[in-house]
Design a protein around this motif. Sequence first.
Motif, PDB file in Angstrom:
ATOM      1  N   CYS A  74      -4.848  -9.902  -8.053  1.00 43.58           N
ATOM      2  CA  CYS A  74      -5.046  -8.873  -7.030  1.00 43.58           C
ATOM      3  C   CYS A  74      -6.375  -8.158  -7.203  1.00 43.58           C
ATOM      4  O   CYS A  74      -6.974  -8.180  -8.271  1.00 43.58           O
ATOM      5  CB  CYS A  74      -3.927  -7.832  -7.099  1.00 43.58           C
ATOM      6  N   LYS A  75      -6.819  -7.482  -6.140  1.00 46.62           N
ATOM      7  CA  LYS A  75      -8.026  -6.652  -6.184  1.00 46.62           C
ATOM      8  C   LYS A  75      -7.851  -5.502  -7.158  1.00 46.62           C
ATOM      9  O   LYS A  75      -8.741  -5.181  -7.922  1.00 46.62           O
ATOM     10  CB  LYS A  75      -8.330  -6.081  -4.799  1.00 46.62           C
ATOM     11  N   ASP A  76      -6.706  -4.857  -7.098  1.00 50.49           N
ATOM     12  CA  ASP A  76      -6.416  -3.694  -7.930  1.00 50.49           C
ATOM     13  C   ASP A  76      -5.893  -4.173  -9.281  1.00 50.49           C
ATOM     14  O   ASP A  76      -4.725  -4.452  -9.440  1.00 50.49           O
ATOM     15  CB  ASP A  76      -5.371  -2.805  -7.251  1.00 50.49           C
TER      16      ASP A  76
ATOM     17  N   LEU B  26       3.406  -9.488   5.904  1.00 51.83           N
ATOM     18  CA  LEU B  26       2.893  -8.318   5.184  1.00 51.83           C
ATOM     19  C   LEU B  26       2.435  -8.630   3.767  1.00 51.83           C
ATOM     20  O   LEU B  26       1.614  -7.921   3.206  1.00 51.83           O
ATOM     21  CB  LEU B  26       3.968  -7.235   5.136  1.00 51.83           C
ATOM     22  N   GLY B  27       2.991  -9.677   3.153  1.00 52.48           N
ATOM     23  CA  GLY B  27       2.637 -10.003   1.785  1.00 52.48           C
ATOM     24  C   GLY B  27       3.659 -10.927   1.160  1.00 52.48           C
ATOM     25  O   GLY B  27       4.387 -11.634   1.860  1.00 52.48           O
TER      26      GLY B  27
ATOM     27  N   PRO C   4       0.986  -6.791  -1.212  1.00 56.62           N
ATOM     28  CA  PRO C   4       0.476  -6.875   0.161  1.00 56.62           C
ATOM     29  C   PRO C   4      -0.728  -7.814   0.238  1.00 56.62           C
ATOM     30  O   PRO C   4      -1.510  -7.934  -0.719  1.00 56.62           O
ATOM     31  CB  PRO C   4       0.076  -5.438   0.484  1.00 56.62           C
ATOM     32  N   TRP C   5      -0.882  -8.500   1.377  1.00 52.33           N
ATOM     33  CA  TRP C   5      -1.999  -9.432   1.551  1.00 52.33           C
ATOM     34  C   TRP C   5      -3.346  -8.754   1.381  1.00 52.33           C
ATOM     35  O   TRP C   5      -4.307  -9.402   0.956  1.00 52.33           O
ATOM     36  CB  TRP C   5      -1.933 -10.093   2.931  1.00 52.33           C
ATOM     37  N   THR C   6      -3.444  -7.470   1.691  1.00 51.90           N
ATOM     38  CA  THR C   6      -4.720  -6.768   1.562  1.00 51.90           C
ATOM     39  C   THR C   6      -5.177  -6.681   0.108  1.00 51.90           C
ATOM     40  O   THR C   6      -6.352  -6.457  -0.147  1.00 51.90           O
ATOM     41  CB  THR C   6      -4.636  -5.348   2.152  1.00 51.90           C
ATOM     42  N   GLU C   7      -4.261  -6.847  -0.843  1.00 52.22           N
ATOM     43  CA  GLU C   7      -4.591  -6.764  -2.268  1.00 52.22           C
ATOM     44  C   GLU C   7      -4.665  -8.113  -2.962  1.00 52.22           C
ATOM     45  O   GLU C   7      -5.258  -8.248  -4.021  1.00 52.22           O
ATOM     46  CB  GLU C   7      -3.564  -5.888  -2.997  1.00 52.22           C
TER      47      GLU C   7
END
Length: 83
Positions: free
Chosen positions: A19-21, A39-40, A53-56
């Motif tokens: 993940c990004k985070d 959503l993920g 989540p896909w954003t991460e």
Amino acid sequence: MIDSAFLNNLIGGRVRVLCKDHVGCGDAPVLILREVSPLGIVGEAAGEQHFFPWTEVIEISACNGAAEMEEELVPAIFVDSEP
């Protein structure tokens, strides 16, 4: 993403999620992929489910049995065998 043949084939299998985070999930343990949604993803480790989540999510990779066994055996080297 939910129509991805790659991800659908991994459901029920062992995966690693990058993940990004890095604090939140960067060093995630090997998970069992339980669900893929718009959503993920949901993975399970040690009886607890985690949502990513896909954003991460940066990368999802399948884990082979040999790499996982190797990680599990490393702590066993340091265990004292005497009671």
